[in-house]
Design a protein around this motif. Structure first.
Motif, PDB file in Angstrom:
ATOM      1  N   GLN A   1       2.741   7.303   5.115  1.00  0.00           N
ATOM      2  CA  GLN A   1       3.851   8.280   4.962  1.00  0.00           C
ATOM      3  C   GLN A   1       3.814   8.581   3.640  1.00  0.00           C
ATOM      4  O   GLN A   1       4.067   9.724   3.219  1.00  0.00           O
ATOM      5  CB  GLN A   1       5.120   7.645   5.063  1.00  0.00           C
ATOM      6  CG  GLN A   1       6.411   8.417   5.056  1.00  0.00           C
ATOM      7  CD  GLN A   1       7.414   8.124   5.872  1.00  0.00           C
ATOM      8  OE1 GLN A   1       7.223   7.821   7.252  1.00  0.00           O
ATOM      9  NE2 GLN A   1       8.658   7.985   5.366  1.00  0.00           N
ATOM     10  N   PHE A   2       3.413   7.657   2.689  1.00  0.00           N
ATOM     11  CA  PHE A   2       3.285   8.217   1.227  1.00  0.00           C
ATOM     12  C   PHE A   2       1.984   8.811   0.743  1.00  0.00           C
ATOM     13  O   PHE A   2       1.741   9.196  -0.453  1.00  0.00           O
ATOM     14  CB  PHE A   2       3.494   6.948   0.194  1.00  0.00           C
ATOM     15  CG  PHE A   2       4.897   6.569   0.173  1.00  0.00           C
ATOM     16  CD1 PHE A   2       5.875   7.450  -0.315  1.00  0.00           C
ATOM     17  CD2 PHE A   2       5.180   5.209   0.129  1.00  0.00           C
ATOM     18  CE1 PHE A   2       7.325   6.937  -0.335  1.00  0.00           C
ATOM     19  CE2 PHE A   2       6.574   4.714   0.117  1.00  0.00           C
ATOM     20  CZ  PHE A   2       7.657   5.881  -0.103  1.00  0.00           C
TER      21      PHE A   2
ATOM     22  N   ARG B   1       3.188  -1.854  10.205  1.00  0.00           N
ATOM     23  CA  ARG B   1       4.283  -1.460   9.424  1.00  0.00           C
ATOM     24  C   ARG B   1       3.853  -1.304   7.900  1.00  0.00           C
ATOM     25  O   ARG B   1       4.366  -0.390   7.215  1.00  0.00           O
ATOM     26  CB  ARG B   1       5.477  -2.117   9.620  1.00  0.00           C
ATOM     27  CG  ARG B   1       6.157  -1.884  11.041  1.00  0.00           C
ATOM     28  CD  ARG B   1       7.506  -2.562  11.134  1.00  0.00           C
ATOM     29  NE  ARG B   1       7.929  -2.376  12.547  1.00  0.00           N
ATOM     30  CZ  ARG B   1       8.961  -1.517  12.996  1.00  0.00           C
ATOM     31  NH1 ARG B   1       8.757  -0.595  12.250  1.00  0.00           N
ATOM     32  NH2 ARG B   1       9.110  -1.644  14.365  1.00  0.00           N
TER      33      ARG B   1
ATOM     34  N   HIS C   1       8.833  -1.128   0.955  1.00  0.00           N
ATOM     35  CA  HIS C   1       8.717   0.495   1.025  1.00  0.00           C
ATOM     36  C   HIS C   1       9.193   0.842  -0.446  1.00  0.00           C
ATOM     37  O   HIS C   1       8.498   1.616  -1.022  1.00  0.00           O
ATOM     38  CB  HIS C   1       9.625   0.946   2.073  1.00  0.00           C
ATOM     39  CG  HIS C   1       9.667   2.436   2.047  1.00  0.00           C
ATOM     40  ND1 HIS C   1      10.670   3.167   1.256  1.00  0.00           N
ATOM     41  CD2 HIS C   1       9.211   3.289   2.790  1.00  0.00           C
ATOM     42  CE1 HIS C   1      10.577   4.347   1.516  1.00  0.00           C
ATOM     43  NE2 HIS C   1       9.831   4.601   2.394  1.00  0.00           N
ATOM     44  N   ASP C   2      10.424   0.516  -0.701  1.00  0.00           N
ATOM     45  CA  ASP C   2      11.088   0.731  -1.886  1.00  0.00           C
ATOM     46  C   ASP C   2      10.310   0.547  -3.040  1.00  0.00           C
ATOM     47  O   ASP C   2      10.379   1.161  -4.345  1.00  0.00           O
ATOM     48  CB  ASP C   2      12.579   0.291  -1.963  1.00  0.00           C
ATOM     49  CG  ASP C   2      13.472   1.141  -1.129  1.00  0.00           C
ATOM     50  OD1 ASP C   2      12.756   1.917  -0.291  1.00  0.00           O
ATOM     51  OD2 ASP C   2      14.595   0.892  -0.993  1.00  0.00           O
TER      52      ASP C   2
ATOM     53  N   GLY D   1       6.703  -8.659  17.369  1.00  0.00           N
ATOM     54  CA  GLY D   1       7.052 -10.102  16.796  1.00  0.00           C
ATOM     55  C   GLY D   1       8.499 -10.501  16.814  1.00  0.00           C
ATOM     56  O   GLY D   1       9.072 -10.457  15.778  1.00  0.00           O
TER      57      GLY D   1
ATOM     58  N   TYR E   1      -0.985  -5.481   9.543  1.00  0.00           N
ATOM     59  CA  TYR E   1       0.295  -5.253  10.107  1.00  0.00           C
ATOM     60  C   TYR E   1       0.665  -3.817  10.029  1.00  0.00           C
ATOM     61  O   TYR E   1       0.504  -3.138   9.026  1.00  0.00           O
ATOM     62  CB  TYR E   1       1.446  -5.932   9.082  1.00  0.00           C
ATOM     63  CG  TYR E   1       2.750  -5.858   9.640  1.00  0.00           C
ATOM     64  CD1 TYR E   1       3.256  -5.730  10.770  1.00  0.00           C
ATOM     65  CD2 TYR E   1       3.896  -5.829   8.430  1.00  0.00           C
ATOM     66  CE1 TYR E   1       4.533  -5.550  10.884  1.00  0.00           C
ATOM     67  CE2 TYR E   1       5.153  -5.860   8.863  1.00  0.00           C
ATOM     68  CZ  TYR E   1       5.530  -5.293   9.908  1.00  0.00           C
ATOM     69  OH  TYR E   1       6.890  -5.444  10.360  1.00  0.00           O
TER      70      TYR E   1
ATOM     71  N   LEU F   1      11.063  -5.255   4.725  1.00  0.00           N
ATOM     72  CA  LEU F   1      10.084  -3.822   4.914  1.00  0.00           C
ATOM     73  C   LEU F   1      10.736  -3.076   4.064  1.00  0.00           C
ATOM     74  O   LEU F   1      10.082  -2.246   3.259  1.00  0.00           O
ATOM     75  CB  LEU F   1      10.234  -3.523   6.273  1.00  0.00           C
ATOM     76  CG  LEU F   1       9.535  -2.298   6.778  1.00  0.00           C
ATOM     77  CD1 LEU F   1       7.946  -2.620   6.778  1.00  0.00           C
ATOM     78  CD2 LEU F   1       9.636  -1.647   7.865  1.00  0.00           C
ATOM     79  N   THR F   2      12.016  -2.992   3.860  1.00  0.00           N
ATOM     80  CA  THR F   2      12.839  -2.003   2.953  1.00  0.00           C
ATOM     81  C   THR F   2      12.362  -2.057   1.538  1.00  0.00           C
ATOM     82  O   THR F   2      12.152  -1.259   0.693  1.00  0.00           O
ATOM     83  CB  THR F   2      14.098  -1.828   3.330  1.00  0.00           C
ATOM     84  OG1 THR F   2      14.647  -1.683   4.765  1.00  0.00           O
ATOM     85  CG2 THR F   2      14.941  -0.868   2.400  1.00  0.00           C
TER      86      THR F   2
ATOM     87  N   ALA G   1       1.989   1.880   7.875  1.00  0.00           N
ATOM     88  CA  ALA G   1       2.740   3.141   8.125  1.00  0.00           C
ATOM     89  C   ALA G   1       3.615   3.392   6.758  1.00  0.00           C
ATOM     90  O   ALA G   1       3.730   4.624   6.475  1.00  0.00           O
ATOM     91  CB  ALA G   1       3.993   2.761   9.079  1.00  0.00           C
ATOM     92  N   ILE G   2       3.681   2.552   6.006  1.00  0.00           N
ATOM     93  CA  ILE G   2       4.451   2.981   4.519  1.00  0.00           C
ATOM     94  C   ILE G   2       3.449   3.617   3.767  1.00  0.00           C
ATOM     95  O   ILE G   2       3.757   4.783   3.385  1.00  0.00           O
ATOM     96  CB  ILE G   2       4.751   1.604   3.915  1.00  0.00           C
ATOM     97  CG1 ILE G   2       5.857   0.887   4.486  1.00  0.00           C
ATOM     98  CG2 ILE G   2       5.105   2.000   2.332  1.00  0.00           C
ATOM     99  CD1 ILE G   2       6.445  -0.447   3.831  1.00  0.00           C
TER     100      ILE G   2
END
Lengths: 427, 427
Positions: free
Chosen positions: B149-150, B142, B108-109, B38, B140, B104-105, B145-146
């Motif tokens: 990963q966690f 992403r 994630h954070d 996108g 979505y 996104l950051t 994915a977060i």
């Protein structure tokens, strides 16, 4: 002024009374002066004004190979920014991961990844009963704050003129597998201004570590921040990357640098350099956190500082502004406290700070007295883990931000306060 | 074209042979077209060219109250940027924390902080035996994915035209204290384009949660990204903050937005809005990670989009570029697949995607065929947790990036591939 401890009790009482009068006058003046943080002054920031308008049109936004730096992507940075940051990091561009505006964030997140995922297959640090870091002191308060927040135990070791006390460092690293890392500011260390010797760098690279995943956090914040050309020539630091590769420990180091004190502190570019293995792991793990950092700002910086000569010339202009401030600090401290026997301080050739040691038990009092008289200093203890200086004597002097006249006055006040605190202790 | 399942086996074989011939011709043409992400197109990016040079001189860099935006500090953003982001976030400026270039950051954070420190005194999620998140699907990649990963377990629930299936959401949230959150893209959801109804928002805010620290991650990525004025008027979403305050769950939500698809995706501004308690906790914890984000870029954005009218006008210009692309997608899909009985797709009034459902078992094959013919689509399965679409039927169409002519051709190829995959399945 004579050695205060050599004075008679009556002489000391008279001097204390005198300094208190001086202090009262300062207080009455209602000053507000700030020597607390290592911030560049406005005149320094003005040096980077061309950066603001270096990208004007849409056409300006295309980088090497036609990359549209306005759009998404390129997680590890554009090639021209990698080259710029490689100069700061003593690295090859391929070993560089360019991030956003703050090396502090990169360092925090690098430790977070060690905690969450381990390093190159090691046990995640968060799964260990405890994690410890070696912290040369005096050191940088924000380094310590990261560790404190993550619950990582801090082990202070003394900072020398040529780097940390390596006997102490080697012993801690060798004997305890929970000791996972060390903070290093190798050039013009915060706050002492010490520069690591080649021997110290080699010992860090080659020392025996009980933890296979021991990491040297090499914060080269003042890599090109010399006060004059002679310092730039003479105060060279052996690259930790080279030393680690030679020692057979190529994954031991993570290097950090930024343009915060080169261009704009709030709007610069920061980067990490490390081994290919560490870089690949960081790229993989960061993929969940970010699509890419601000490539337009990366491009601005690469165009503003296109090569080593441009960088050197730019840093010379910074030095021309900062040198008189650091010289003033030395002259005032020497004149005000030189023969009193109550203080010693460093005389760095670069960086942003002077490290000041008063008599034991006087730092907090000096800082409080200065605050009363309108001078904000970095909090006493800030240069130690957990904000606790066991001898209560170290104060970080940050002379870069105030104009010269303000700095002159602030130093008068500081000297007066240091004398009062010392005389109260000697009484 | 007729319903493919109603054709005789012979007719289907003939049609398959025909479509394979068409596909071979496309392959021979050696095209490279990208409908995978996108991303705004170059024409959209050009709309923000004035942003590049909006700060020219040192004097331009001073914000409200005389703040020098070039220097360090102001961790939660400058006031003018808070006001801009508050418009996007349906929030009061005081409830906004402005970060760097990527929501996104921030997301994630934010999850990392929940894992490391818990929420407002709750047990850190990383200390629990497991953590689960509700994931409306399709969703979505992403976001997923977060979580992956966690190590956070993902619980898919169906996405409806008015938001997630709330019966399923309520059941999961109520019965298991390990269910800690839900991803929501409330407006023009990625990829379906669904808009949450007021009833769904109210149920999310008021539902009973076994976890006291359940958090709604409200990613309002397309908050002002309408394809026309009518959509902007009619497709309003009830603010989750208002709903949560009314429901007595004021700390349940975290809202996110960015200017990535308003100005420059790589060089925008992102922000979070939440309750005062959540904001204070985030500021405290972020203090170890950052001194402040890029305030010059915040200032650029605030000056470029000074009020709601300027923002609306700017988004109208985006819509004028995007509307023909979305209309083309609808027309081509309708003409190419409308009566075949092998596909359905959404017709969003904003956002960046169209969600396409083929026959079960055809999505991966369709994407592979398209790739063979030079059209890169988002990977099949990407809209599901762990990249696994259990029915292998959903494909995300991202029509914004290619020029219209390329998009037209890419859709021809896509339709051909969807037919081949369907006919192979029906055989």
């Amino acid at each position: 002024m004579a050695d205060l401890s050599a004075l008679s009790p009556e002489q000391r009482a008279a001097e204390l009374a005198h300094q208190r009068e001086v202090h009262t006058e300062f207080k009455a003046a209602g000053l507000t002066l700030d020597m607390s943080r290592g911030k560049p002054c406005a005149q320094q920031l003005d040096l980077s004004t061309p950066l603001l308008s270096i990208l004007q049109s849409a056409d300006d936004c295309f980088g090497e190979g036609g990359l549209d730096c306005r759009n998404y992507g390129v997680i590890d940075g554009i090639p021209e920014a990698k080259r710029l940051m490689a100069m700061l990091l003593d690295a090859e561009p391929d070993d560089v991961f360019v991030f956003g505006n703050a090396s502090l964030t990169i360092m925090h997140d690098a430790i977070a990844r060690c905690l969450d995922y381990g390093c190159l297959g090691s046990t995640p640090w968060s799964q260990l009963p405890r994690v410890k870091f070696i912290c040369p002191v005096p050191g940088y308060d924000r380094h310590f704050a990261i560790l404190e927040q993550f619950g990582i135990e801090m082990l202070p070791v003394p900072m020398r003129a040529d780097g940390p006390d390596m006997d102490a460092v080697e012993q801690l690293a060798a004997e305890d597998a929970h000791v996972k890392g060390i903070w290093c500011v190798p050039r013009f260390s915060n706050p002492s201004g010490a520069v690591y010797s080649d021997a110290v760098v080699r010992r860090l690279a080659s020392m025996s570590c009980a933890a296979d995943d021991f990491r040297i956090f090499w914060d080269n914040a003042y890599c090109v921040h010399d006060l004059d050309d002679a310092a730039a020539e003479e105060e060279r630091v052996l690259d930790i990357g080279i030393a680690c590769r030679e020692a057979g420990t190529p994954d031991r180091y993570l290097k950090f640098a930024s343009t915060s004190k080169i261009t704009f502190p709030g709007a610069g570019v920061a980067a990490m350099a490390c081994s290919a293995a560490n870089l690949a792991e960081a790229k993989r793990l960061c993929g969940a956190q970010m699509i890419g950092h601000d490539k337009l700002n990366q491009l601005r910086h690469a165009r503003f500082l296109p090569d080593a000569a441009a960088l050197r010339e730019h840093m010379r202009a910074h030095a021309a502004i900062l040198r008189p401030k650091f010289e003033l600090v030395q002259r005032k401290l020497r004149e005000g406290l030189g023969d009193t026997g109550i203080a010693s301080w460093t005389d760095p050739r670069g960086g942003y700070f002077v490290s000041f040691d008063g008599l034991p038990g006087t730092a907090a009092r000096t800082v409080a007295l200065a605050k009363d008289a309108g001078v904000v200093l970095t909090g006493a203890g800030a240069t130690w883990p957990y904000g606790r200086d066991p001898e209560d004597r170290n104060i970080r002097i940050a002379p870069t931000m105030p104009p010269l006249a303000d700095l002159d006055l602030a130093l008068d006040i500081f000297i007066c306060c240091a004398k009062i605190a010392a005389l109260e202790t000697l009484r």
